[in-house]
Write a protein that holds these residues in place. Sequence first.
Motif, PDB file in Angstrom:
ATOM      1  N   MET A   1       0.826  -1.207   0.000  1.00 48.54           N
ATOM      2  CA  MET A   1       0.000   0.000   0.000  1.00 48.54           C
ATOM      3  C   MET A   1       0.857   1.253   0.000  1.00 48.54           C
ATOM      4  O   MET A   1       0.484   2.273  -0.553  1.00 48.54           O
ATOM      5  CB  MET A   1      -0.926  -0.002   1.213  1.00 48.54           C
ATOM      6  CG  MET A   1      -1.853   1.191   1.284  1.00 48.54           C
ATOM      7  SD  MET A   1      -3.173   0.971   2.493  1.00 48.54           S
ATOM      8  CE  MET A   1      -4.059  -0.414   1.794  1.00 48.54           C
ATOM      9  N   PHE A   2       2.034   1.162   0.672  1.00 49.73           N
ATOM     10  CA  PHE A   2       2.928   2.325   0.703  1.00 49.73           C
ATOM     11  C   PHE A   2       4.095   2.037  -0.225  1.00 49.73           C
ATOM     12  O   PHE A   2       4.758   1.008  -0.115  1.00 49.73           O
ATOM     13  CB  PHE A   2       3.427   2.575   2.117  1.00 49.73           C
ATOM     14  CG  PHE A   2       4.363   3.750   2.217  1.00 49.73           C
ATOM     15  CD1 PHE A   2       3.868   5.047   2.225  1.00 49.73           C
ATOM     16  CD2 PHE A   2       5.727   3.559   2.287  1.00 49.73           C
ATOM     17  CE1 PHE A   2       4.722   6.132   2.305  1.00 49.73           C
ATOM     18  CE2 PHE A   2       6.578   4.643   2.366  1.00 49.73           C
ATOM     19  CZ  PHE A   2       6.081   5.926   2.377  1.00 49.73           C
ATOM     20  N   THR A   3       4.389   2.939  -1.139  1.00 50.86           N
ATOM     21  CA  THR A   3       5.491   2.799  -2.087  1.00 50.86           C
ATOM     22  C   THR A   3       6.394   4.008  -1.984  1.00 50.86           C
ATOM     23  O   THR A   3       5.942   5.134  -1.767  1.00 50.86           O
ATOM     24  CB  THR A   3       4.961   2.687  -3.529  1.00 50.86           C
ATOM     25  OG1 THR A   3       4.183   3.841  -3.832  1.00 50.86           O
ATOM     26  CG2 THR A   3       4.086   1.442  -3.693  1.00 50.86           C
ATOM     27  N   THR A   4       7.692   3.755  -2.140  1.00 45.42           N
ATOM     28  CA  THR A   4       8.657   4.854  -2.101  1.00 45.42           C
ATOM     29  C   THR A   4       8.546   5.656  -3.392  1.00 45.42           C
ATOM     30  O   THR A   4       8.657   5.102  -4.491  1.00 45.42           O
ATOM     31  CB  THR A   4      10.090   4.306  -1.962  1.00 45.42           C
ATOM     32  OG1 THR A   4      10.156   3.496  -0.790  1.00 45.42           O
ATOM     33  CG2 THR A   4      11.092   5.452  -1.870  1.00 45.42           C
ATOM     34  N   PRO A   5       8.314   6.946  -3.303  1.00 43.95           N
ATOM     35  CA  PRO A   5       8.111   7.735  -4.514  1.00 43.95           C
ATOM     36  C   PRO A   5       9.405   7.881  -5.306  1.00 43.95           C
ATOM     37  O   PRO A   5      10.498   7.954  -4.749  1.00 43.95           O
ATOM     38  CB  PRO A   5       7.629   9.084  -3.971  1.00 43.95           C
ATOM     39  CG  PRO A   5       8.190   9.155  -2.590  1.00 43.95           C
ATOM     40  CD  PRO A   5       8.198   7.756  -2.077  1.00 43.95           C
ATOM     41  N   ASP A   6       9.288   7.868  -6.622  1.00 41.02           N
ATOM     42  CA  ASP A   6      10.434   8.100  -7.503  1.00 41.02           C
ATOM     43  C   ASP A   6      10.671   9.604  -7.557  1.00 41.02           C
ATOM     44  O   ASP A   6      10.075  10.318  -8.362  1.00 41.02           O
ATOM     45  CB  ASP A   6      10.131   7.529  -8.886  1.00 41.02           C
ATOM     46  CG  ASP A   6      11.370   7.581  -9.799  1.00 41.02           C
ATOM     47  OD1 ASP A   6      12.366   8.181  -9.381  1.00 41.02           O
ATOM     48  OD2 ASP A   6      11.297   7.031 -10.912  1.00 41.02           O
ATOM     49  N   VAL A   7      11.592  10.058  -6.685  1.00 39.70           N
ATOM     50  CA  VAL A   7      11.802  11.484  -6.546  1.00 39.70           C
ATOM     51  C   VAL A   7      12.376  12.086  -7.822  1.00 39.70           C
ATOM     52  O   VAL A   7      11.994  13.177  -8.244  1.00 39.70           O
ATOM     53  CB  VAL A   7      12.719  11.768  -5.337  1.00 39.70           C
ATOM     54  CG1 VAL A   7      12.986  13.270  -5.215  1.00 39.70           C
ATOM     55  CG2 VAL A   7      12.109  11.209  -4.079  1.00 39.70           C
ATOM     56  N   THR A   8      13.281  11.364  -8.457  1.00 38.20           N
ATOM     57  CA  THR A   8      13.910  11.899  -9.664  1.00 38.20           C
ATOM     58  C   THR A   8      12.888  12.105 -10.777  1.00 38.20           C
ATOM     59  O   THR A   8      12.864  13.128 -11.456  1.00 38.20           O
ATOM     60  CB  THR A   8      15.009  10.950 -10.143  1.00 38.20           C
ATOM     61  OG1 THR A   8      15.977  10.782  -9.113  1.00 38.20           O
ATOM     62  CG2 THR A   8      15.693  11.490 -11.399  1.00 38.20           C
ATOM     63  N   LYS A   9      11.996  11.119 -10.958  1.00 38.47           N
ATOM     64  CA  LYS A   9      10.961  11.242 -11.975  1.00 38.47           C
ATOM     65  C   LYS A   9      10.012  12.383 -11.653  1.00 38.47           C
ATOM     66  O   LYS A   9       9.615  13.163 -12.522  1.00 38.47           O
ATOM     67  CB  LYS A   9      10.198   9.929 -12.089  1.00 38.47           C
ATOM     68  CG  LYS A   9       9.135   9.934 -13.167  1.00 38.47           C
ATOM     69  CD  LYS A   9       8.470   8.575 -13.246  1.00 38.47           C
ATOM     70  CE  LYS A   9       7.389   8.575 -14.316  1.00 38.47           C
ATOM     71  NZ  LYS A   9       6.702   7.260 -14.415  1.00 38.47           N
ATOM     72  N   SER A  10       9.636  12.491 -10.372  1.00 35.85           N
ATOM     73  CA  SER A  10       8.751  13.576  -9.954  1.00 35.85           C
ATOM     74  C   SER A  10       9.443  14.919 -10.089  1.00 35.85           C
ATOM     75  O   SER A  10       8.826  15.925 -10.446  1.00 35.85           O
ATOM     76  CB  SER A  10       8.302  13.361  -8.509  1.00 35.85           C
ATOM     77  OG  SER A  10       7.629  12.128  -8.373  1.00 35.85           O
ATOM     78  N   CYS A  11      10.734  14.934  -9.837  1.00 36.97           N
ATOM     79  CA  CYS A  11      11.481  16.190  -9.916  1.00 36.97           C
ATOM     80  C   CYS A  11      11.550  16.692 -11.354  1.00 36.97           C
ATOM     81  O   CYS A  11      11.492  17.889 -11.609  1.00 36.97           O
ATOM     82  CB  CYS A  11      12.880  15.986  -9.343  1.00 36.97           C
ATOM     83  SG  CYS A  11      13.885  17.494  -9.255  1.00 36.97           S
TER      84      CYS A  11
ATOM     85  N   GLY B   1      -1.634  10.515  -0.873  1.00 32.75           N
ATOM     86  CA  GLY B   1      -1.024  10.338  -2.183  1.00 32.75           C
ATOM     87  C   GLY B   1       0.306  11.067  -2.298  1.00 32.75           C
ATOM     88  O   GLY B   1       1.248  10.574  -2.917  1.00 32.75           O
ATOM     89  N   GLU B   2       0.410  12.236  -1.695  1.00 33.07           N
ATOM     90  CA  GLU B   2       1.672  12.975  -1.710  1.00 33.07           C
ATOM     91  C   GLU B   2       2.748  12.250  -0.919  1.00 33.07           C
ATOM     92  O   GLU B   2       3.937  12.371  -1.219  1.00 33.07           O
ATOM     93  CB  GLU B   2       1.463  14.376  -1.124  1.00 33.07           C
ATOM     94  CG  GLU B   2       0.630  15.293  -1.998  1.00 33.07           C
ATOM     95  CD  GLU B   2       1.316  15.616  -3.310  1.00 33.07           C
ATOM     96  OE1 GLU B   2       2.562  15.658  -3.349  1.00 33.07           O
ATOM     97  OE2 GLU B   2       0.603  15.814  -4.317  1.00 33.07           O
ATOM     98  N   PHE B   3       2.364  11.477   0.095  1.00 35.36           N
ATOM     99  CA  PHE B   3       3.331  10.729   0.888  1.00 35.36           C
ATOM    100  C   PHE B   3       3.693   9.397   0.246  1.00 35.36           C
ATOM    101  O   PHE B   3       4.494   8.643   0.800  1.00 35.36           O
ATOM    102  CB  PHE B   3       2.787  10.472   2.298  1.00 35.36           C
ATOM    103  CG  PHE B   3       2.933  11.644   3.205  1.00 35.36           C
ATOM    104  CD1 PHE B   3       4.194  12.092   3.606  1.00 35.36           C
ATOM    105  CD2 PHE B   3       1.822  12.318   3.666  1.00 35.36           C
ATOM    106  CE1 PHE B   3       4.329  13.170   4.457  1.00 35.36           C
ATOM    107  CE2 PHE B   3       1.950  13.401   4.515  1.00 35.36           C
ATOM    108  CZ  PHE B   3       3.204  13.841   4.909  1.00 35.36           C
ATOM    109  N   GLY B   4       3.099   9.093  -0.890  1.00 33.29           N
ATOM    110  CA  GLY B   4       3.476   7.880  -1.604  1.00 33.29           C
ATOM    111  C   GLY B   4       2.563   6.699  -1.369  1.00 33.29           C
ATOM    112  O   GLY B   4       2.889   5.580  -1.782  1.00 33.29           O
ATOM    113  N   PHE B   5       1.435   6.876  -0.743  1.00 29.64           N
ATOM    114  CA  PHE B   5       0.504   5.774  -0.546  1.00 29.64           C
ATOM    115  C   PHE B   5      -0.175   5.430  -1.872  1.00 29.64           C
ATOM    116  O   PHE B   5      -0.571   6.314  -2.638  1.00 29.64           O
ATOM    117  CB  PHE B   5      -0.564   6.151   0.482  1.00 29.64           C
ATOM    118  CG  PHE B   5      -0.090   6.070   1.902  1.00 29.64           C
ATOM    119  CD1 PHE B   5      -0.215   4.890   2.615  1.00 29.64           C
ATOM    120  CD2 PHE B   5       0.487   7.161   2.518  1.00 29.64           C
ATOM    121  CE1 PHE B   5       0.217   4.820   3.925  1.00 29.64           C
ATOM    122  CE2 PHE B   5       0.926   7.092   3.816  1.00 29.64           C
ATOM    123  CZ  PHE B   5       0.796   5.916   4.536  1.00 29.64           C
TER     124      PHE B   5
END
Length: 347
Positions: A1-11, A127-131
């Motif tokens: 349910m919780f996934t680590t966000p792809d910061v580089t892609k989001s950036c 959603g912003e926290f990666g859920f």
Amino acid sequence: MFTTPDVTKSCNSDAFCSWLYQQTESRWLANSGYLIIVKPIRILAIILIALLIRWALHRAISRLTASTSRAAMPALLKPLREKVTETAEEGQFIPERRRQRAEAIGSVLRSFVSAVVFTMAALLVMGEFGFNLGPLLASAGIVGVALGFGAQSLVKDLIAGLFMLLEDQYGVGDTVDLGEATGVVESVGLRITTVRDGRGVLWYIRNGEIVRVGNKSQGWAMVVVDIPIGFVNSEEAIAVLKRAADTVAQHPEHQTEFIEAPDVVGVETLTVDGATIRTIAKTTADSQLTVQRELRRALAESLETSGLSERIAASRLAPRSAVPPSWYPGAGGTPPADDPRPGGSAV
């Protein structure tokens, strides 16, 4: 349910993060700036927008409910079926009931709006926290279906309570007859209505179990007083009672309690004990018992002071012979010559 966000892609898709990377040419600094600056700003913006939407909706609901104190009432807050026809005399008693009902409906609507807005804001923040909200929403749907089947009575009570408020069936302070419980309503909710009866017992009644409501406090009430007059002259008795009823209606202490002048309608019943005269009066709902007691007292005193009470008592106490006459066949006597019964000389 919780996934680590792809910061580089989001950036890469964020203007601020891309600008920071172009200025510093540091991927770590750009990603850190995205997590430290962009993410909190987004979450803060979601919360602020949710609060703004909630405030705007609450303000609209408050203005809608506040307008009920004026003559023009919004159609949304009118009962689905009008229970009382508002005449010129009765209209003055309705605005307070409308105001109370509008406040109750407004409270329910404000609570519903707050729950919906904050639920949506919480999902966006998660959603912003990666859920991953997909499984969460699917699980919530399954739980909702299960609760719908397992809590049918609860849903029934809530829907019945909502329609009860919309239709203005009763409110706090009303004297109602709900079948098993009869008394004064102390609180009204979407699920439970509490009624205290004449013995002080507090009844908790589920709204979904209420199949009929007798409201004794809505609009106006009718006072009916029956006075037995024996076998005295009915016209004379009606005149005496009419003067007494008019005196009560014109008294300064009770003048505002009458919607219409009392009326002595005449002989209601006729039995072996004599006639019964009925007096009726249209009053405010709160004053029904007070006016009824005062009318009874005044009507009884009027009969006493006019001298009719002694004549009524005399007509009721007229002697009746319980011993059959000597000529009754069972007593062994001879019937008179004008006896119309079979076997008599007149037949």
